[in-house]
Design a protein around this motif. Structure first.
Motif, short mmCIF file in Angstrom:
data_model
loop_
_atom_site.label_atom_id
_atom_site.label_comp_id
_atom_site.label_asym_id
_atom_site.label_seq_id
_atom_site.Cartn_x
_atom_site.Cartn_y
_atom_site.Cartn_z
N ASN A 244 -48.84 -23.22 -88.86
CA ASN A 244 -48.50 -22.42 -87.69
C ASN A 244 -49.04 -23.05 -86.40
OD1 ASN A 244 -47.12 -20.52 -89.19
ND2 ASN A 244 -48.89 -19.17 -89.42
N ALA A 245 -50.24 -23.61 -86.47
CA ALA A 245 -50.79 -24.29 -85.30
C ALA A 245 -49.98 -25.54 -84.98
CB ALA A 245 -52.26 -24.65 -85.52
N ALA A 248 -46.78 -24.50 -83.33
CA ALA A 248 -47.01 -24.08 -81.95
C ALA A 248 -47.12 -25.29 -81.03
CB ALA A 248 -48.26 -23.22 -81.86
N MET A 249 -47.81 -26.33 -81.50
CA MET A 249 -47.94 -27.53 -80.67
C MET A 249 -46.60 -28.24 -80.51
SD MET A 249 -51.60 -29.25 -81.73
CE MET A 249 -51.31 -29.28 -83.51
N GLU A 251 -43.38 -27.15 -81.12
CA GLU A 251 -42.23 -26.42 -80.61
C GLU A 251 -42.48 -25.79 -79.25
OE1 GLU A 251 -41.25 -23.65 -83.69
OE2 GLU A 251 -40.94 -25.23 -85.20
N GLN A 252 -43.75 -25.46 -78.95
CA GLN A 252 -44.04 -24.76 -77.70
C GLN A 252 -45.02 -25.51 -76.81
OE1 GLN A 252 -45.53 -20.95 -79.04
NE2 GLN A 252 -44.03 -20.89 -80.69
N GLY A 253 -45.58 -26.59 -77.34
CA GLY A 253 -46.62 -27.27 -76.58
C GLY A 253 -47.84 -26.41 -76.38
N SER A 254 -48.08 -25.48 -77.33
CA SER A 254 -49.12 -24.47 -77.17
C SER A 254 -50.36 -24.80 -78.01
CB SER A 254 -48.58 -23.11 -77.60
OG SER A 254 -49.62 -22.15 -77.64
N PHE A 255 -51.51 -24.56 -77.38
CA PHE A 255 -52.80 -24.68 -78.08
C PHE A 255 -53.51 -23.33 -78.09
CE2 PHE A 255 -51.69 -28.61 -75.94
CZ PHE A 255 -51.68 -29.51 -77.00
N ALA A 256 -52.72 -22.25 -78.03
CA ALA A 256 -53.29 -20.90 -77.96
C ALA A 256 -54.05 -20.52 -79.21
CB ALA A 256 -52.17 -19.88 -77.70
N TRP A 257 -53.87 -21.30 -80.28
CA TRP A 257 -54.57 -21.01 -81.54
C TRP A 257 -56.03 -21.44 -81.50
CZ3 TRP A 257 -56.35 -25.68 -83.24
CH2 TRP A 257 -55.66 -26.82 -82.81
#
Length: 286
Positions: A244-245, A248-249, A251-257
């Protein structure tokens, strides 16, 4: 540091005392130490967790890899360890029972042998051969210099044979052959747990994978279960978090995890405690 004999005695006592205990399933030394630091009293290896760690489908691990993994988990903590030996990595009774001897030499306090063949066309050994395999495993377990607690597994319910009558018949025969603990993975509810427990006179291991996750350890204890394991579930949970992490990185460029991570100081504290080392670096004495 407890001896192998001390661990074997501790493991036996867990099965003899009233109530049930949870025996979680690490897949390497680090996860073993974390679970020990959380206060669990015994550990069980998982062939699925090992396969996941090695990047392979389940059941594609060798006997030598399982024994090496067992030794790493045994050496990581002071706790008794039960090793998942699948079907003994052989069909003939004496050949399968050799896995028991190797596990005992690696320091395991107990281990399981199952009646699944590994062949999807004929997934379960014939009844007489299954009993002979348990009997041979019991003989090897009894011959070890340190007592080895043998668990016999009836695999029907997770191998496409939803035949509770035959499952219970097999468990009863494995008990008669000398197995110390009985185990039928795939029980789905408390009535089925009660049915199995009521049909045998040995401690019963229940794995949670097929149960409603709302069922608690207390309820399983009330139903008569003695030992509660989770199989490869913790490995799958860890990998789900990892995937999931990663998604997120990617597909969304997200590090919110990242706030969900275990802190470095807490990780070091737990690993040290699980290894029998106090934060000062000194070994525990009690």
């Amino acid at each position: 540091m407890p001896s192998s004999a001390d661990k074997a005695a501790t493991f036996r006592a867990l099965h003899d005392r009233p109530g049930a205990f949870i025996i979680p399933n690490p897949w390497d030394a680090g996860t073993a130490r974390l679970l020990a630091a959380l206060g669990f009293e015994a550990l069980a290896s998982t062939s699925l967790g090992l396969a996941n760690m090695l990047g392979r489908p389940d059941s594609q691990v060798s006997r030598s890899e399982v024994i090496e993994n067992c030794r790493a988990i045994v050496d990581a903590t002071d706790l008794p360890v039960n090793v998942d030996l699948e079907n003994g990595f052989a069909h003939a009774p004496q050949d399968a029972a050799e896995a028991i001897r190797l596990a005992a030499q690696a320091g395991a306090a107990g281990g399981s042998i199952e009646d699944a063949t590994g062949d999807a066309r004929n997934p379960i050994y014939d009844f007489d051969l299954s009993v002979a395999r348990v009997r041979a495993a019991v003989a090897v377990a009894r011959a070890q210099p340190v007592p080895f607690l043998l668990t016999a597994r009836a695999e029907n319910l997770i191998r496409g044979r939803t035949d509770m009558a035959d499952t219970i018949r097999r468990l009863q025969a494995y008990e008669e052959a000398g197995a110390d603990v009985l185990y039928a993975p795939g029980l789905r509810n408390l009535p089925e747990v009660r049915q199995v427990v009521g049909a045998v006179n040995r401690p019963v291991n229940v794995v949670t994978g097929w149960l409603d996750p709302a069922i608690t350890a207390g309820q399983l204890a009330e139903a008569g279960a003695k030992r509660i394991s989770v199989g490869g579930a913790l490995s799958r949970l860890a990998l789900a978090t990892f995937v999931n992490a990663g998604r997120a990185m990617k597909e969304q460029g997200s590090f919110a995890w990242m706030p969900q991570m275990l802190g470095v100081a807490e990780m070091q504290r737990l690993l040290g405690a699980g290894a029998g080392v106090a934060p000062s670096g000194r070994f525990r004495t009690a």
